[in-house]
Enzyme design. Structure first.
Site, PDB file in Angstrom:
ATOM      1  N   ARG A  48       0.832  -1.193   0.000  1.00 52.16           N
ATOM      2  CA  ARG A  48       0.000   0.000   0.000  1.00 52.16           C
ATOM      3  C   ARG A  48       0.874   1.252   0.000  1.00 52.16           C
ATOM      4  NH1 ARG A  48       0.643  -1.513   5.185  1.00 52.16           N
ATOM      5  NH2 ARG A  48       0.940   0.132   6.752  1.00 52.16           N
ATOM      6  N   HIS A 108      -0.187 -20.598   3.606  1.00 49.63           N
ATOM      7  CA  HIS A 108      -0.873 -21.220   4.748  1.00 49.63           C
ATOM      8  C   HIS A 108      -2.336 -21.358   4.349  1.00 49.63           C
ATOM      9  CE1 HIS A 108      -2.057 -22.302   8.730  1.00 49.63           C
ATOM     10  NE2 HIS A 108      -2.380 -21.093   9.163  1.00 49.63           N
ATOM     11  N   GLY A 134      10.607 -17.261   7.524  1.00 55.62           N
ATOM     12  CA  GLY A 134      11.070 -16.549   6.348  1.00 55.62           C
ATOM     13  C   GLY A 134      12.570 -16.361   6.288  1.00 55.62           C
ATOM     14  N   ASP A 191      -0.616 -27.330  11.359  1.00 54.57           N
ATOM     15  CA  ASP A 191       0.178 -26.138  11.654  1.00 54.57           C
ATOM     16  C   ASP A 191      -0.345 -25.440  12.910  1.00 54.57           C
ATOM     17  OD1 ASP A 191       2.273 -24.133  10.604  1.00 54.57           O
ATOM     18  OD2 ASP A 191       0.512 -22.872  10.888  1.00 54.57           O
ATOM     19  N   GLU A 195       1.706 -25.116  16.520  1.00 52.42           N
ATOM     20  CA  GLU A 195       1.960 -23.812  17.138  1.00 52.42           C
ATOM     21  C   GLU A 195       1.454 -23.783  18.577  1.00 52.42           C
ATOM     22  OE1 GLU A 195       1.602 -21.015  13.104  1.00 52.42           O
ATOM     23  OE2 GLU A 195      -0.066 -21.161  14.514  1.00 52.42           O
TER      24      GLU A 195
END
Length: 332
Positions: A48, A108, A134, A191, A195
């Site tokens: 943005r 995801h 990442g 996942d 977590e």
């Protein structure tokens, strides 16, 4: 038994000549945009106007456009903004901006699996989910290696969606490790469970409880920090490289006996019952509904939890001790 995809199914050719828009430039967005570019893929980052990440993109030599413009010109649009932002971004921008026959790529499966986002029928909807943060996705790529990944197809409008997912996985470096085919549902549920049960919820609470047990018994905070937090990485590295059995062969007999006889007391029947309950809440949608309500209210639970966590003595002693090891600032 899951088997890695054969090299023929990870052929990068289906990406040849395709333009990719990566929406978002957080840890995964940065890693994947740079990996794709270094693999020869034409990449634009969608951010943005006014995003503080724009200067970082420019410094990395990446083209930056606003999300609508990036999506309009792309063949693959990669959703790497936070989960909670994805439904609004699709509804307000991508639903009309994406050209017919484009592919929508997720890292995801959350919003697809829980139907927070329902793509147009003409779009390929695929997932390439790195099994790593990442920073590691980028670091391993730079070293000529890769992290494993999961791929899945939710919607195959073109008839070539899985080939496209394999090509994307290859361009992002995952074919250098291993790529497994799954479903959006399996990836999402496992996942979230990992977590909550181990990686964040379980591990974080275990570290805090152990630290507090030692300090309440009068032991120095520094010793409690090193024993209950700092050394976790040493064991985690052994587990990752050698497995649980290999780690247990590498530790002392004293540690192994404590593992064998005391570990099941920490994770006993009550803990196992709670693990099953957590999984049930994920699978039936209760967790997703609860998270929706939390975000709609402005995330007060998260804000209070983060404030309390930042003020815990574990953090102040940790800051002092990490300052003695400045190399830790470089991260994993």
């Amino acid at each position: 038994m899951m088997q890695p995809l054969e090299p023929a199914r990870l052929d990068p050719a289906p990406l040849a000549g395709r333009r990719v828009a990566v929406l978002g430039f957080g840890a995964q967005g940065r890693a994947q945009a740079l990996n794709l570019r270094d693999s020869g893929v034409s990449v634009t980052v969608g951010l943005r106007a006014g995003s503080p990440r724009r200067a970082e993109c420019a410094a990395a030599g990446l083209e930056v456009r606003d999300p609508a413009a990036a999506a309009t010109d792309c063949d693959l649009c990669v959703m790497l903004v936070p989960d909670e932002a994805q439904p609004g971004l699709y509804r307000d921008t991508l639903a009309t901006a994406l050209r017919p026959g484009a592919a929508l790529v997720f890292a995801h499966g959350y919003n697809i699996h829980f139907r927070r986002l329902q793509p147009r029928a003409d779009l390929d909807v695929i997932m390439v989910a790195p099994l790593g943060i990442g920073e590691q996705v980028r670091r391993q790529f730079e070293l000529g290696r890769g992290v494993p990944a999961l791929v899945a197809v939710h919607q195959d409008a073109s008839g070539r969606a899985m080939a496209l997912a394999g090509a994307y996985a290859a361009a992002n470096g995952h074919a250098r490790a291993a790529v497994f085919e799954t479903s959006f549902a399996e990836e999402t549920e496992t996942d979230l469970f990992a977590e909550q049960a181990v990686l964040c919820g379980g591990l974080g609470q275990l570290i805090l409880a152990a630290f507090e047990t030692l300090t309440e018994a009068g032991y120095p905070e520094e010793l409690a920090y090193f024993c209950c937090l700092h050394e976790v990485k040493l064991i985690a590295d052994l587990v990752q490289s050698r497995g649980l059995a290999g780690m247990r062969r590498s530790i002392s007999s004293t540690a192994a006996y404590g593992d064998a006889t005391r570990g099941p007391r920490v994770i006993g029947p009550e803990s196992r019952a709670e693990l099953r309950a957590l999984l049930g809440e994920i699978r039936d949608g209760r967790f997703a509904a609860e998270l929706d309500a939390e975000m709609a209210a402005g995330a007060p639970t998260l804000a209070a939890w983060r404030e309390a966590a930042a003020g815990h003595p574990l953090e102040s002693v940790g800051a002092r001790l990490r300052a003695l090891m400045p190399w830790l600032r470089d991260g994993p």
